[in-house]
Motif scaffolding. Structure first.
Motif, PDB file in Angstrom:
ATOM      1  N   THR A  92      -0.014   5.597  -9.674  1.00 23.84           N
ATOM      2  CA  THR A  92      -0.627   4.328 -10.080  1.00 23.84           C
ATOM      3  C   THR A  92      -2.128   4.509 -10.257  1.00 23.84           C
ATOM      4  O   THR A  92      -2.735   5.416  -9.681  1.00 23.84           O
ATOM      5  CB  THR A  92      -0.377   3.226  -9.040  1.00 23.84           C
ATOM      6  OG1 THR A  92      -0.835   3.664  -7.759  1.00 23.84           O
ATOM      7  CG2 THR A  92       1.099   2.881  -8.958  1.00 23.84           C
ATOM      8  N   ALA A  93      -2.722   3.639 -11.033  1.00 26.63           N
ATOM      9  CA  ALA A  93      -4.160   3.715 -11.300  1.00 26.63           C
ATOM     10  C   ALA A  93      -4.951   3.551 -10.002  1.00 26.63           C
ATOM     11  O   ALA A  93      -4.554   2.788  -9.116  1.00 26.63           O
ATOM     12  CB  ALA A  93      -4.557   2.631 -12.296  1.00 26.63           C
ATOM     13  N   GLU A  95      -7.477   1.940  -9.301  1.00 26.27           N
ATOM     14  CA  GLU A  95      -7.931   0.572  -9.037  1.00 26.27           C
ATOM     15  C   GLU A  95      -6.785  -0.383  -8.698  1.00 26.27           C
ATOM     16  O   GLU A  95      -7.012  -1.561  -8.402  1.00 26.27           O
ATOM     17  CB  GLU A  95      -8.700   0.024 -10.241  1.00 26.27           C
ATOM     18  CG  GLU A  95      -7.879  -0.144 -11.515  1.00 26.27           C
ATOM     19  CD  GLU A  95      -7.815   1.120 -12.369  1.00 26.27           C
ATOM     20  OE1 GLU A  95      -7.408   1.012 -13.536  1.00 26.27           O
ATOM     21  OE2 GLU A  95      -8.166   2.199 -11.857  1.00 26.27           O
ATOM     22  N   ALA A  96      -5.552   0.094  -8.717  1.00 25.67           N
ATOM     23  CA  ALA A  96      -4.406  -0.772  -8.411  1.00 25.67           C
ATOM     24  C   ALA A  96      -4.482  -1.260  -6.973  1.00 25.67           C
ATOM     25  O   ALA A  96      -4.808  -0.496  -6.066  1.00 25.67           O
ATOM     26  CB  ALA A  96      -3.102  -0.019  -8.641  1.00 25.67           C
ATOM     27  N   ASN A  97      -4.174  -2.550  -6.772  1.00 25.15           N
ATOM     28  CA  ASN A  97      -4.184  -3.067  -5.400  1.00 25.15           C
ATOM     29  C   ASN A  97      -2.858  -2.775  -4.723  1.00 25.15           C
ATOM     30  O   ASN A  97      -1.937  -2.213  -5.318  1.00 25.15           O
ATOM     31  CB  ASN A  97      -4.514  -4.561  -5.381  1.00 25.15           C
ATOM     32  CG  ASN A  97      -3.467  -5.408  -6.111  1.00 25.15           C
ATOM     33  OD1 ASN A  97      -2.288  -5.039  -6.187  1.00 25.15           O
ATOM     34  ND2 ASN A  97      -3.875  -6.541  -6.640  1.00 25.15           N
ATOM     35  N   TRP A  98      -2.741  -3.150  -3.464  1.00 25.99           N
ATOM     36  CA  TRP A  98      -1.558  -2.790  -2.688  1.00 25.99           C
ATOM     37  C   TRP A  98      -0.300  -3.446  -3.234  1.00 25.99           C
ATOM     38  O   TRP A  98       0.770  -2.844  -3.179  1.00 25.99           O
ATOM     39  CB  TRP A  98      -1.758  -3.153  -1.216  1.00 25.99           C
ATOM     40  CG  TRP A  98      -1.726  -4.633  -0.920  1.00 25.99           C
ATOM     41  CD1 TRP A  98      -2.766  -5.496  -0.953  1.00 25.99           C
ATOM     42  CD2 TRP A  98      -0.580  -5.396  -0.536  1.00 25.99           C
ATOM     43  NE1 TRP A  98      -2.355  -6.774  -0.627  1.00 25.99           N
ATOM     44  CE2 TRP A  98      -1.019  -6.735  -0.359  1.00 25.99           C
ATOM     45  CE3 TRP A  98       0.764  -5.095  -0.328  1.00 25.99           C
ATOM     46  CZ2 TRP A  98      -0.152  -7.752   0.024  1.00 25.99           C
ATOM     47  CZ3 TRP A  98       1.630  -6.108   0.045  1.00 25.99           C
ATOM     48  CH2 TRP A  98       1.174  -7.417   0.214  1.00 25.99           C
ATOM     49  N   GLU A 100       0.349  -4.095  -6.389  1.00 31.28           N
ATOM     50  CA  GLU A 100       0.753  -3.338  -7.576  1.00 31.28           C
ATOM     51  C   GLU A 100       1.434  -2.028  -7.186  1.00 31.28           C
ATOM     52  O   GLU A 100       2.429  -1.626  -7.807  1.00 31.28           O
ATOM     53  CB  GLU A 100      -0.469  -3.074  -8.453  1.00 31.28           C
ATOM     54  CG  GLU A 100      -1.034  -4.333  -9.093  1.00 31.28           C
ATOM     55  CD  GLU A 100      -2.386  -4.110  -9.734  1.00 31.28           C
ATOM     56  OE1 GLU A 100      -2.652  -4.769 -10.761  1.00 31.28           O
ATOM     57  OE2 GLU A 100      -3.168  -3.281  -9.224  1.00 31.28           O
ATOM     58  N   ARG A 101       0.923  -1.387  -6.149  1.00 29.66           N
ATOM     59  CA  ARG A 101       1.556  -0.142  -5.684  1.00 29.66           C
ATOM     60  C   ARG A 101       2.917  -0.433  -5.061  1.00 29.66           C
ATOM     61  O   ARG A 101       3.870   0.337  -5.232  1.00 29.66           O
ATOM     62  CB  ARG A 101       0.637   0.569  -4.688  1.00 29.66           C
ATOM     63  CG  ARG A 101      -0.633   1.122  -5.332  1.00 29.66           C
ATOM     64  CD  ARG A 101      -1.356   2.093  -4.412  1.00 29.66           C
ATOM     65  NE  ARG A 101      -1.888   1.425  -3.238  1.00 29.66           N
ATOM     66  CZ  ARG A 101      -3.080   0.853  -3.174  1.00 29.66           C
ATOM     67  NH1 ARG A 101      -3.871   0.851  -4.237  1.00 29.66           N
ATOM     68  NH2 ARG A 101      -3.506   0.291  -2.054  1.00 29.66           N
ATOM     69  N   THR A 104       5.323  -0.969  -7.849  1.00 27.64           N
ATOM     70  CA  THR A 104       5.658   0.311  -8.477  1.00 27.64           C
ATOM     71  C   THR A 104       6.714   1.057  -7.669  1.00 27.64           C
ATOM     72  O   THR A 104       7.654   1.628  -8.236  1.00 27.64           O
ATOM     73  CB  THR A 104       4.395   1.177  -8.604  1.00 27.64           C
ATOM     74  OG1 THR A 104       3.471   0.535  -9.498  1.00 27.64           O
ATOM     75  CG2 THR A 104       4.730   2.563  -9.140  1.00 27.64           C
ATOM     76  N   SER A 152       2.935   0.801   2.213  1.00 24.00           N
ATOM     77  CA  SER A 152       2.359  -0.230   1.344  1.00 24.00           C
ATOM     78  C   SER A 152       1.661  -1.301   2.168  1.00 24.00           C
ATOM     79  O   SER A 152       0.568  -1.765   1.823  1.00 24.00           O
ATOM     80  CB  SER A 152       3.447  -0.869   0.476  1.00 24.00           C
ATOM     81  OG  SER A 152       3.973   0.067  -0.443  1.00 24.00           O
TER      82      SER A 152
END
Length: 224
Positions: A92-93, A95-98, A100-101, A104, A152
């Protein structure tokens, strides 16, 4: 051996199959093929041997029983699923926040099951029919997935320190609950739609974490 299962993606199995010299690798893959086709109760050593294209004597030189071979194959498959989840999250990028991870990781799990119908059947259904040791292996798998939620949530606590990490048992409940919903979807013949559950399961996991922060543990209530 063609049309391989998820188990063949494990480095130890895949390397053995590619070299065409590992009878053990062929047998664990053959066992998953047999169980996926006939179910654990009806699959036999002869079926696994036939799929692996080795002799019955070769099987017993490698494994003491059908159960032992099945358990090794199951562990390989779980290892692959956990690794795919971990790899997806790492990709993941920055800058992705938790959340978003987390999303994913959940999607990687659902896509893996959706794309691997033979191992999905093994993981969701057949393992329950394979005896106490398989039950323990299934519990260990659920705890491995619970550990991914823990990772996460640990990131969430770094962003929001007012939150509270759920207990080990609570994380197990979350992991098992997710799988029960997936089981229901698969029983309904909708294996290919599993990725559609991504957003709903992400919302559930987020609510689970936030709910844990709203409940004061019994030990703290007793001390107050």
């Amino acid at each position: 051996m063609t049309d391989l299962s998820l188990v063949a993606s494990h480095p130890e199995v895949g390397t053995g199959l590619a070299a065409r010299g590992s009878q053990r690798a062929r047998l664990v893959e053959g066992m998953i093929q047999a169980v996926a086709e006939k179910g654990y109760a009806n699959a036999t050593v002869a079926d696994a041997v036939r799929a692996a294209r080795v002799s019955r004597g070769t099987f017993y030189a490698q494994f003491a029983s059908k159960e032992e071979c099945f358990l090794e194959a199951y562990k390989y498959g779980i290892d692959v699923m956990v690794d795919r989840i971990r790899t997806a999250i790492r990709a993941t990028a920055p800058e992705a926040n938790w959340q978003e991870r987390l999303r994913t990781g959940i999607r990687a799990y659902l896509e893996t099951l959706s794309g691997e119908p033979r191992f999905a059947r093994t993981h969701l259904f057949e393992v329950h029919l394979a005896g106490p040791r398989a039950g323990a292996a299934r519990d260990a798998a659920l705890r491995a997935f619970a550990d991914r939620y823990r990772s996460s949530f640990r990131a969430a606590l770094e962003e929001r320190p007012e939150l509270r990490m759920p207990s080990d048992d609570a994380l197990f409940i979350l992991s098992a609950g997710v799988d029960q919903l997936i089981c229901a979807r698969v029983r309904a013949g909708a294996l290919d739609t599993l990725p559609d559950l991504t957003d709903e399961l992400t919302l559930t996991a987020v609510a689970f974490l936030e709910g844990a922060a709203a409940i004061t543990p019994t030990t703290e209530r007793g001390a107050s």
